[in-house]
Design an enzyme around this catalytic site. Structure first.
Site, PDB file in Angstrom:
ATOM      1  N   MET A  31      85.248  35.230  35.826  1.00  0.00           N
ATOM      2  CA  MET A  31      86.377  35.664  34.990  1.00  0.00           C
ATOM      3  C   MET A  31      86.194  37.132  34.599  1.00  0.00           C
ATOM      4  O   MET A  31      86.846  37.614  33.670  1.00  0.00           O
ATOM      5  CB  MET A  31      86.498  34.776  33.752  1.00  0.00           C
ATOM      6  CG  MET A  31      86.795  33.321  34.132  1.00  0.00           C
ATOM      7  SD  MET A  31      87.660  32.394  32.867  1.00  0.00           S
ATOM      8  CE  MET A  31      86.494  32.484  31.514  1.00  0.00           C
ATOM      9  N   ASN A  33      84.209  40.792  33.419  1.00  0.00           N
ATOM     10  CA  ASN A  33      83.275  41.263  32.396  1.00  0.00           C
ATOM     11  C   ASN A  33      81.852  40.888  32.827  1.00  0.00           C
ATOM     12  O   ASN A  33      81.126  40.195  32.121  1.00  0.00           O
ATOM     13  CB  ASN A  33      83.627  40.684  31.017  1.00  0.00           C
ATOM     14  CG  ASN A  33      82.908  41.445  29.924  1.00  0.00           C
ATOM     15  OD1 ASN A  33      82.063  40.917  29.237  1.00  0.00           O
ATOM     16  ND2 ASN A  33      83.183  42.724  29.806  1.00  0.00           N
ATOM     17  N   LEU A  34      81.506  41.384  33.986  1.00  0.00           N
ATOM     18  CA  LEU A  34      80.322  40.891  34.692  1.00  0.00           C
ATOM     19  C   LEU A  34      79.025  41.449  34.114  1.00  0.00           C
ATOM     20  O   LEU A  34      78.977  42.574  33.630  1.00  0.00           O
ATOM     21  CB  LEU A  34      80.438  41.257  36.169  1.00  0.00           C
ATOM     22  CG  LEU A  34      81.730  40.771  36.844  1.00  0.00           C
ATOM     23  CD1 LEU A  34      81.750  41.163  38.315  1.00  0.00           C
ATOM     24  CD2 LEU A  34      81.910  39.269  36.694  1.00  0.00           C
ATOM     25  N   HIS A  38      75.994  37.285  36.662  1.00  0.00           N
ATOM     26  CA  HIS A  38      76.965  37.233  37.767  1.00  0.00           C
ATOM     27  C   HIS A  38      76.401  37.912  39.016  1.00  0.00           C
ATOM     28  O   HIS A  38      76.569  37.415  40.136  1.00  0.00           O
ATOM     29  CB  HIS A  38      78.262  37.954  37.376  1.00  0.00           C
ATOM     30  CG  HIS A  38      78.996  37.331  36.235  1.00  0.00           C
ATOM     31  ND1 HIS A  38      79.079  37.909  34.989  1.00  0.00           N
ATOM     32  CD2 HIS A  38      79.693  36.178  36.144  1.00  0.00           C
ATOM     33  CE1 HIS A  38      79.800  37.148  34.188  1.00  0.00           C
ATOM     34  NE2 HIS A  38      80.183  36.088  34.854  1.00  0.00           N
ATOM     35  N   ARG A 151      73.804  28.193  36.278  1.00  0.00           N
ATOM     36  CA  ARG A 151      73.299  27.007  35.568  1.00  0.00           C
ATOM     37  C   ARG A 151      73.575  27.064  34.069  1.00  0.00           C
ATOM     38  O   ARG A 151      73.419  26.068  33.387  1.00  0.00           O
ATOM     39  CB  ARG A 151      71.779  26.867  35.771  1.00  0.00           C
ATOM     40  CG  ARG A 151      71.396  26.336  37.120  1.00  0.00           C
ATOM     41  CD  ARG A 151      69.985  25.735  37.107  1.00  0.00           C
ATOM     42  NE  ARG A 151      69.747  24.999  38.334  1.00  0.00           N
ATOM     43  CZ  ARG A 151      69.256  25.541  39.458  1.00  0.00           C
ATOM     44  NH1 ARG A 151      68.943  26.815  39.481  1.00  0.00           N
ATOM     45  NH2 ARG A 151      69.083  24.801  40.532  1.00  0.00           N
ATOM     46  N   LYS A 152      73.938  28.241  33.540  1.00  0.00           N
ATOM     47  CA  LYS A 152      74.237  28.272  32.100  1.00  0.00           C
ATOM     48  C   LYS A 152      75.388  27.315  31.801  1.00  0.00           C
ATOM     49  O   LYS A 152      75.365  26.604  30.807  1.00  0.00           O
ATOM     50  CB  LYS A 152      74.578  29.678  31.614  1.00  0.00           C
ATOM     51  CG  LYS A 152      74.737  29.702  30.089  1.00  0.00           C
ATOM     52  CD  LYS A 152      75.012  31.064  29.553  1.00  0.00           C
ATOM     53  CE  LYS A 152      76.472  31.430  29.657  1.00  0.00           C
ATOM     54  NZ  LYS A 152      77.332  30.693  28.695  1.00  0.00           N
ATOM     55  N   ASP A 153      76.396  27.320  32.678  1.00  0.00           N
ATOM     56  CA  ASP A 153      77.496  26.348  32.552  1.00  0.00           C
ATOM     57  C   ASP A 153      77.091  25.114  33.353  1.00  0.00           C
ATOM     58  O   ASP A 153      77.685  24.799  34.390  1.00  0.00           O
ATOM     59  CB  ASP A 153      78.797  26.961  33.070  1.00  0.00           C
ATOM     60  CG  ASP A 153      79.240  28.129  32.212  1.00  0.00           C
ATOM     61  OD1 ASP A 153      79.550  27.909  31.037  1.00  0.00           O
ATOM     62  OD2 ASP A 153      79.224  29.270  32.709  1.00  0.00           O
ATOM     63  N   VAL A 179      70.246  33.771  33.447  1.00  0.00           N
ATOM     64  CA  VAL A 179      69.624  35.081  33.216  1.00  0.00           C
ATOM     65  C   VAL A 179      69.683  35.340  31.709  1.00  0.00           C
ATOM     66  O   VAL A 179      70.732  35.156  31.084  1.00  0.00           O
ATOM     67  CB  VAL A 179      70.353  36.189  34.009  1.00  0.00           C
ATOM     68  CG1 VAL A 179      69.718  37.548  33.742  1.00  0.00           C
ATOM     69  CG2 VAL A 179      70.320  35.868  35.503  1.00  0.00           C
ATOM     70  N   ARG A 190      80.717  36.371  26.307  1.00  0.00           N
ATOM     71  CA  ARG A 190      81.114  36.161  24.907  1.00  0.00           C
ATOM     72  C   ARG A 190      80.078  36.712  23.919  1.00  0.00           C
ATOM     73  O   ARG A 190      80.375  36.803  22.731  1.00  0.00           O
ATOM     74  CB  ARG A 190      81.362  34.680  24.646  1.00  0.00           C
ATOM     75  CG  ARG A 190      82.605  34.172  25.379  1.00  0.00           C
ATOM     76  CD  ARG A 190      82.983  32.755  25.004  1.00  0.00           C
ATOM     77  NE  ARG A 190      84.312  32.412  25.483  1.00  0.00           N
ATOM     78  CZ  ARG A 190      84.566  31.658  26.573  1.00  0.00           C
ATOM     79  NH1 ARG A 190      83.574  31.176  27.290  1.00  0.00           N
ATOM     80  NH2 ARG A 190      85.815  31.401  26.939  1.00  0.00           N
TER      81      ARG A 190
END
Ligand code: PAF
Length: 280
Positions: A31, A33-34, A38, A151-153, A179, A190
Site C-alpha cells: 500500500m 509508504n515503503l 517492503h 510475516r508481521k501481518d 524487519v 503506521r
C-alpha cells in the site's frame, strides 16, 4: 531502471513479453509508504523470479468506515525511488478506477471465512474480504509466478495461503521476515502516526511478546500468560484488542500447549493501531 505503470494494457504487455521469453514474474503487493520491510520482500521474491513487480495501491475495500484510509501516508515518488534501488523492475500504481472498473459498490468481492474470521477478522470485520478482493485482482493483473507477503501481518499471510489453495491460483506464496527498528519495534507505515512519547512506549509491544515467550518456556499456563500480557500493555498505555497464544495455524493451542506457538498482539496506542507477533 524501474518503469512506473498506471494503465493495465501497458502492464499486461510487459508481463506478456516476459512470459514469452520464459521469465518468471514475482509480485510484491504493497500500500506504499515503503520501508526496509517492503524492500526485503523485493529481495525475497527476487530469489524465485526474474522480473519483479511491486504494486502500490491503498485499497479502500480493506479499511473499515472509521479507519485510516483517508490519512494513510501516500509517498509514491519516494516509494518508486526506493523500489528502483531495491532492484524492482516495475512499479504498478493502478487508480481506484483501474482496480475497481465497476466502482466499489458494484465490484465482485471475495469472502475469507475460517482463519479470516478470528483475531484481526473480529477486530476489523470485512478486512480480509477486502485484502483477498484486491490481492486476487492483483494476481489476475500481474499473473505472478510468486508473490511475497510479510510475516508481521501473520494472519494475512495465512488468509492469502488459504485463498491461493482454495481458488487454485498458480502462485507460489513466499513469507518475508519481520524487519524491526533498533529497539525492536516492528517496522510499519503506521509507526509514523505515533507521537514522540508514544513511539518510546510502542516498544513495549515487542517486549511483551518476548515476555510471553519466556513465560511459556517457563511453563506458565496459557490463560495466565495472556492475562499478564494484556495487563502489561495496559500499564504502558495501550488499549488492547488481543494478546494471545495460538498454534502457527492460528488454531487455539492444544491442551498440552506443546509444539511451536505464536504470540500475537494487536493494540492501540493513542489512536494508532499496531500489530506484531513472535513465533517460538
Ligand atoms: O499488507 C498490505 O500492505 C496490504 O494488505 C496488501 C497485501 C498490499 C493488500 O492491499
Amino acid at each position: 531502471m524501474i518503469e512506473s505503470v498506471t494503465e493495465l494494457p501497458r502492464l499486461r504487455a510487459l508481463v506478456a513479453g516476459w512470459k514469452r521469453e520464459g521469465l518468471r514474474v514475482g509480485l510484491v503487493p504493497t500500500m506504499g509508504n515503503l520501508h526496509a520491510g517492503h524492500f526485503s520482500l523485493v529481495e525475497r521474491v527476487r530469489e524465485r523470479a526474474d522480473r519483479v513487480v511491486a504494486s502500490i495501491f491503498v485499497n479502500p475495500t480493506q479499511f473499515g468506515p472509521n479507519e485510516d484510509f483517508s490519512r494513510y501516508p501516500r509517498t509514491p515518488d519516494a516509494d518508486i525511488a526506493g523500489l528502483d534501488q531495491a532492484g524492482c523492475d516495475v512499479a504498478w500504481l493502478p487508480s481506484v478506477a483501474a482496480m475497481y472498473p465497476l466502482g466499489i459498490e458494484k465490484a465482485m468481492r471475495m469472502h475469507a471465512p475460517g482463519v479470516g474470521e478470528t483475531l484481526e477478522g473480529e477486530s476489523r470485520p470485512g478486512h480480509f474480504d477486502g485484502v483477498c478482493t484486491v490481492v486476487s485482482r492483483l494476481f489476475n493483473q500481474v499473473q505472478p509466478d510468486a508473490a511475497a507477503f510479510g510475516r508481521k501481518d501473520y494472519q494475512q499471510l495465512a488468509v492469502i495461503r488459504q485463498m491461493v489453495q482454495d481458488m487454485a491460483f498458480p502462485v507460489e506464496i513466499l513469507a518475508g521476515d519481520i524487519v524491526r527498528e533498533a529497539d525492536g519495534l516492528a517496522m510499519s507505515s503506521r509507526n509514523q502516526y505515533l507521537s514522540a512519547d508514544a513511539r518510546v512506549r510502542a516498544v513495549e509491544m515487542y517486549r511483551t511478546l518476548q515476555a510471553m515467550r519466556e513465560a511459556r518456556i517457563d511453563g506458565v499456563e496459557i490463560a495466565e500468560i495472556e492475562g499478564n500480557a494484556s495487563q502489561r500493555l495496559r500499564n504502558a498505555g495501550f488499549v488492547v484488542d488481543y494478546a494471545v497464544l495460538r498454534q502457527p495455524s492460528l488454531a487455539l493451542p492444544d491442551a498440552g500447549g506443546s509444539g511451536s506457538l505464536m504470540a500475537l498482539i494487536a493494540a492501540k496506542l493513542d489512536s494508532t493501531r499496531l500489530i506484531d507477533n513472535l513465533e517460538f
